[in-house]
Motif scaffolding. Structure first.
Motif, short mmCIF file in Angstrom:
data_model
loop_
_atom_site.label_atom_id
_atom_site.label_comp_id
_atom_site.label_asym_id
_atom_site.label_seq_id
_atom_site.Cartn_x
_atom_site.Cartn_y
_atom_site.Cartn_z
N LYS A 59 9.43 -22.36 14.71
CA LYS A 59 8.27 -23.05 14.13
C LYS A 59 7.07 -22.13 14.29
O LYS A 59 6.65 -21.82 15.40
CB LYS A 59 8.03 -24.38 14.82
CG LYS A 59 6.89 -25.12 14.19
CD LYS A 59 6.75 -26.52 14.72
CE LYS A 59 5.49 -27.08 14.11
NZ LYS A 59 5.55 -28.44 13.78
N SER A 60 6.54 -21.69 13.18
CA SER A 60 5.42 -20.75 13.19
C SER A 60 4.10 -21.49 13.18
O SER A 60 3.99 -22.61 12.69
CB SER A 60 5.51 -19.86 11.95
OG SER A 60 4.36 -19.09 11.81
N SER A 61 3.10 -20.84 13.71
CA SER A 61 1.73 -21.33 13.52
C SER A 61 1.38 -21.17 12.05
O SER A 61 1.97 -20.33 11.35
CB SER A 61 0.76 -20.50 14.36
OG SER A 61 1.04 -20.64 15.72
N ASN A 109 -6.00 -17.03 12.16
CA ASN A 109 -6.10 -18.48 12.28
C ASN A 109 -6.36 -19.13 10.93
O ASN A 109 -6.91 -18.51 10.02
CB ASN A 109 -7.24 -18.85 13.23
CG ASN A 109 -7.04 -18.28 14.61
OD1 ASN A 109 -5.93 -18.00 15.02
ND2 ASN A 109 -8.13 -18.11 15.33
N SER A 168 -6.15 -23.88 13.34
CA SER A 168 -4.96 -23.47 14.09
C SER A 168 -5.25 -22.14 14.77
O SER A 168 -6.13 -21.39 14.34
CB SER A 168 -3.76 -23.34 13.17
OG SER A 168 -3.91 -22.21 12.34
N THR A 175 -3.39 -18.69 15.86
CA THR A 175 -2.20 -17.88 15.65
C THR A 175 -1.48 -17.60 16.95
O THR A 175 -0.27 -17.65 17.02
CB THR A 175 -2.59 -16.56 14.95
OG1 THR A 175 -3.18 -16.88 13.70
CG2 THR A 175 -1.37 -15.67 14.73
N ASN A 211 -1.39 -19.29 19.69
CA ASN A 211 -1.17 -20.49 20.48
C ASN A 211 0.26 -21.00 20.26
O ASN A 211 0.51 -22.19 20.22
CB ASN A 211 -2.20 -21.56 20.12
CG ASN A 211 -2.29 -22.64 21.16
OD1 ASN A 211 -1.89 -22.44 22.30
ND2 ASN A 211 -2.80 -23.79 20.77
N ASN A 212 1.19 -20.07 20.09
CA ASN A 212 2.59 -20.39 19.81
C ASN A 212 3.46 -19.48 20.68
O ASN A 212 3.56 -18.29 20.44
CB ASN A 212 2.86 -20.15 18.33
CG ASN A 212 4.27 -20.46 17.92
OD1 ASN A 212 5.23 -20.11 18.60
ND2 ASN A 212 4.43 -21.08 16.77
N ASP A 213 4.07 -20.05 21.70
CA ASP A 213 4.83 -19.25 22.67
C ASP A 213 5.97 -18.46 22.04
O ASP A 213 6.20 -17.30 22.41
CB ASP A 213 5.38 -20.14 23.79
CG ASP A 213 4.29 -20.69 24.69
OD1 ASP A 213 3.18 -20.10 24.72
OD2 ASP A 213 4.52 -21.72 25.35
N GLN A 225 6.27 -17.44 18.85
CA GLN A 225 5.69 -16.37 18.03
C GLN A 225 5.14 -15.26 18.92
O GLN A 225 5.31 -14.08 18.62
CB GLN A 225 4.59 -16.97 17.15
CG GLN A 225 4.17 -16.09 16.01
CD GLN A 225 3.32 -16.87 15.03
OE1 GLN A 225 3.85 -17.66 14.26
NE2 GLN A 225 2.04 -16.65 15.05
N ASN A 226 4.52 -15.60 20.04
CA ASN A 226 4.02 -14.60 20.98
C ASN A 226 5.18 -13.78 21.56
O ASN A 226 5.06 -12.57 21.72
CB ASN A 226 3.24 -15.26 22.11
CG ASN A 226 1.93 -15.84 21.62
OD1 ASN A 226 1.47 -15.54 20.53
ND2 ASN A 226 1.34 -16.69 22.43
#
Length: 127
Positions: A19-21, A85, A98, A100, A102-104, A106-107
């Motif tokens: 699930k992407s930002s 964002n 949003s 960008t 803030n997604n573990d 994706q990071n």
């Protein structure tokens, strides 16, 4: 997003569906699948359609193939079509909607990609 090539070391710690930002995704004029040097790692999962917020109808995607992360077997590189964002420009609030980074998951993709790029091996061979 869905993983296209599980063999690539960048993807070894990621789930099959990510699930992407929210992002500003790009569509490509040429089909990257036809380029033998390109190894597509992630693409937009078709279960995500329709995708986009508009405001123009052409900005909403209902079908298609959209690679968003890939490597090039001629060079040690990785392309990521992620990075800024979602900002509310349409309503002129300029409020951030949003984040960008803030997604573990994706990071983790970005960090694993950077670690892979820093290894001594010149390039990844998908074969």
């Amino acid at each position: 997003l869905k993983i296209e090539n599980r063999k690539n070391p960048v993807l070894k710690n990621l789930p099959l569906i990510i699930k992407s930002s929210p992002n500003e995704w790009y569509r490509w004029q040429n089909d990257l699948r036809t380029n033998r040097d390109i190894d597509i790692l992630l693409s937009i999962d078709t279960a995500s359609f329709p995708l986009g917020t508009g405001p123009k109808p052409a900005e909403i995607w209902y079908s298609g193939y959209y690679p968003v992360v890939w490597t090039n077997n001629k060079y040690k590189m990785m392309y990521l079509n992620m990075g800024h964002n979602d900002i509310d420009y349409e309503n002129k609030t300029n409020r951030t909607l949003s984040f960008t980074f803030n997604n573990d998951i994706q990071n983790k993709l970005i960090i694993d990609g950077l670690l892979w790029l820093a290894t001594s091996k010149q390039k990844y061979n998908r074969k």
